[in-house]
Design an enzyme around this catalytic site. Structure first.
Site, short mmCIF file in Angstrom:
data_model
loop_
_atom_site.label_atom_id
_atom_site.label_comp_id
_atom_site.label_asym_id
_atom_site.label_seq_id
_atom_site.Cartn_x
_atom_site.Cartn_y
_atom_site.Cartn_z
N SER A 183 34.90 -113.01 -7.92
CA SER A 183 34.80 -111.56 -7.78
C SER A 183 33.38 -111.08 -8.09
O SER A 183 32.43 -111.61 -7.50
CB SER A 183 35.86 -110.90 -8.68
OG SER A 183 36.03 -109.56 -8.31
N ASP A 286 43.81 -110.18 -0.03
CA ASP A 286 42.71 -109.56 -0.77
C ASP A 286 41.99 -108.57 0.16
O ASP A 286 41.51 -108.97 1.22
CB ASP A 286 41.74 -110.69 -1.22
CG ASP A 286 40.59 -110.17 -2.06
OD1 ASP A 286 40.35 -108.95 -2.08
OD2 ASP A 286 39.92 -111.01 -2.69
N HIS A 316 43.79 -111.05 -4.71
CA HIS A 316 42.52 -111.17 -5.42
C HIS A 316 42.78 -111.75 -6.82
O HIS A 316 43.76 -111.38 -7.47
CB HIS A 316 41.87 -109.78 -5.53
CG HIS A 316 40.44 -109.82 -5.95
ND1 HIS A 316 39.44 -110.27 -5.11
CD2 HIS A 316 39.83 -109.51 -7.12
CE1 HIS A 316 38.28 -110.21 -5.74
NE2 HIS A 316 38.49 -109.76 -6.97
#
Ligand SMILES: *[C@@H]1O[C@H](CO)[C@@H](O)[C@H](O)[C@H]1NC(C)=O
Ligand SMILES: *[C@@H]1O[C@H](CO)[C@@H](O)[C@H](O)[C@H]1NC(C)=O
Length: 348
Positions: A183, A286, A316
């Site tokens: 991320s 995601d 995610h």
């Protein structure tokens, strides 16, 4: 350059265990409660609910010791170093190990290397690959905006290059250094890789690979997946818009080169030759997936050897949930990437 898709048992809706769904809802709620509309954050609330793991410097936990080292107290720059220990003599510790510099996720705003999930993930990377993992405590937004995080990340590389022996065991091999992150941590790893390739001032440290797990990139445009999955957990549009706003320099928009890395404003990495081989992970549930695929395409166009691995049914941050079999699968794929890379560096 290749792209592969991981076959899944079901191709319908996300089929997450209740435990994962509960954890994801809790995290989404926690970050929503802590974010204020005025662009500040309730750190007291977060400190209360962000459960921390202590380092284990003397007795290994799951075969790994960990120790915290402060590099620069003036900006609270510290790292947690994870070192695997072998109980049997079958695998000897005289064998050198690659070093993975790891950047945790959390939208540049949340969490740190001591946070329960990231301590556990780094321990696993250290044991399973095996490798020495250096998990970086970089400064967080909104208190510290771009480019503090990138400076901190790059300074850790420089520190390891000059002072590595003071932090790392002698069997750590800095000529086999990998950058990894998920991320926002993968966004950070990308920008540190760009800087390391451009400056080329390392003595012994060499960045040979980049593991980019569901990187946090964006832009002004709303992509198809962002619209379709606008209400996804953790990285809904409302949340990512807020995170970019408090991270990017005041007055800039999401087409800033820190977020829109593959757009016309992006730095040109073609021809530099120093950008490492890259492994990009994407989840089919995601919302950020379109930006992530563009990143992979852009790397490939720029002449970087980049591999894309897709997990069609994953959300995610799925890999921090150890109850998911896909989390183990991802670690195994990282292991293969790292070991294949080390093998080509020194064939034996
Ligand atoms: C190496 O460590 C020394 C002493 O802690 C420090 O002053 C110096 O800045 C470090 N070097 C780098 C490149 O960070
Ligand atoms: C952001 O990236 C997309 C391509 O990925 C591009 O079409 C768009 O123009 C970009 N914006 C800027 C200002 O770089």
């Amino acid at each position: 350059m290749s792209s592969s898709s991981v076959p899944s048992s079901s191709n319908s809706k996300p089929c997450l265990p209740w435990r994962t769904r509960l954890a994801v809802s809790f995290l989404s709620l926690l970050t929503d409660t802590a974010r204020r509309p005025d662009g500040t954050i309730n750190r007291r609330l977060l400190r209360l609910l962000d459960f921390k793991s202590s380092p284990t410097p003397t007795s290994p936990l799951h075969g790994v010791t960990s120790r915290d080292h402060t590099l620069d107290p003036s900006r609270n720059l510290w790292v947690r170093v994870f070192v695997p220990h072998y109980s049997s003599s079958s695998q000897s510790q005289s064998q050198s190990l690659p070093v993975i510099v790891f950047f945790h996720g959390g939208g540049f705003t949340f969490l740190d290397p001591a946070s329960f999930a990231y301590d556990a993930v780094c321990r696993k990377f250290a044991r399973k690959i095996p490798s020495i993992v250096v998990s970086v405590n970089y400064r967080l937004s909104p208190e510290h905006r771009y480019p503090c995080q990138y400076d901190d990340g790059f300074d850790v590389l420089k520190y390891l290059d000059h002072n590595g022996t003071s932090l790392l065991p002698e069997f750590a091999d800095l000529s086999k250094c990998f950058l990894a992150g998920d991320s926002a941590g993968a966004n950070l790893a990308h920008h540190v890789a760009v800087r390391a390739a451009a400056e080329q001032l390392m003595k012994s440290l060499k960045v040979v690979g980049l593991v980019s797990i569901q990187p946090f990139f964006g832009g002004e445009e709303r992509t198809e997946s962002e619209i379709r999955l606008a209400k996804a957990p953790l990285v809904s549009l409302a949340r990512t818009d807020w995170l970019w706003k408090v991270f990017l320099p005041e007055g800039s928009n999401r087409d800033h080169p820190a977020s829109n890395v593959s757009g016309p404003n992006a730095v040109d990495i073609s021809g530099s030759g120093g950008y490492p081989d890259t492994l990009v992970f994407v989840g089919g549930l995601d919302p950020l997936q379109d930006w992530q695929r563009r990143y992979w395409e852009w790397l490939t166009r720029s002449g970087v050897k980049a591999e894309l691995v897709e997990y069609p049914n994953m959300i995610h941050a799925f890999y921090v949930f150890p109850e998911l079999p896909q989390a183990h699968q991802l670690i195994t794929q990282v292991k293969h990437f790292v070991n294949a890379k080390c093998h080509t560096i020194d064939p034996s």
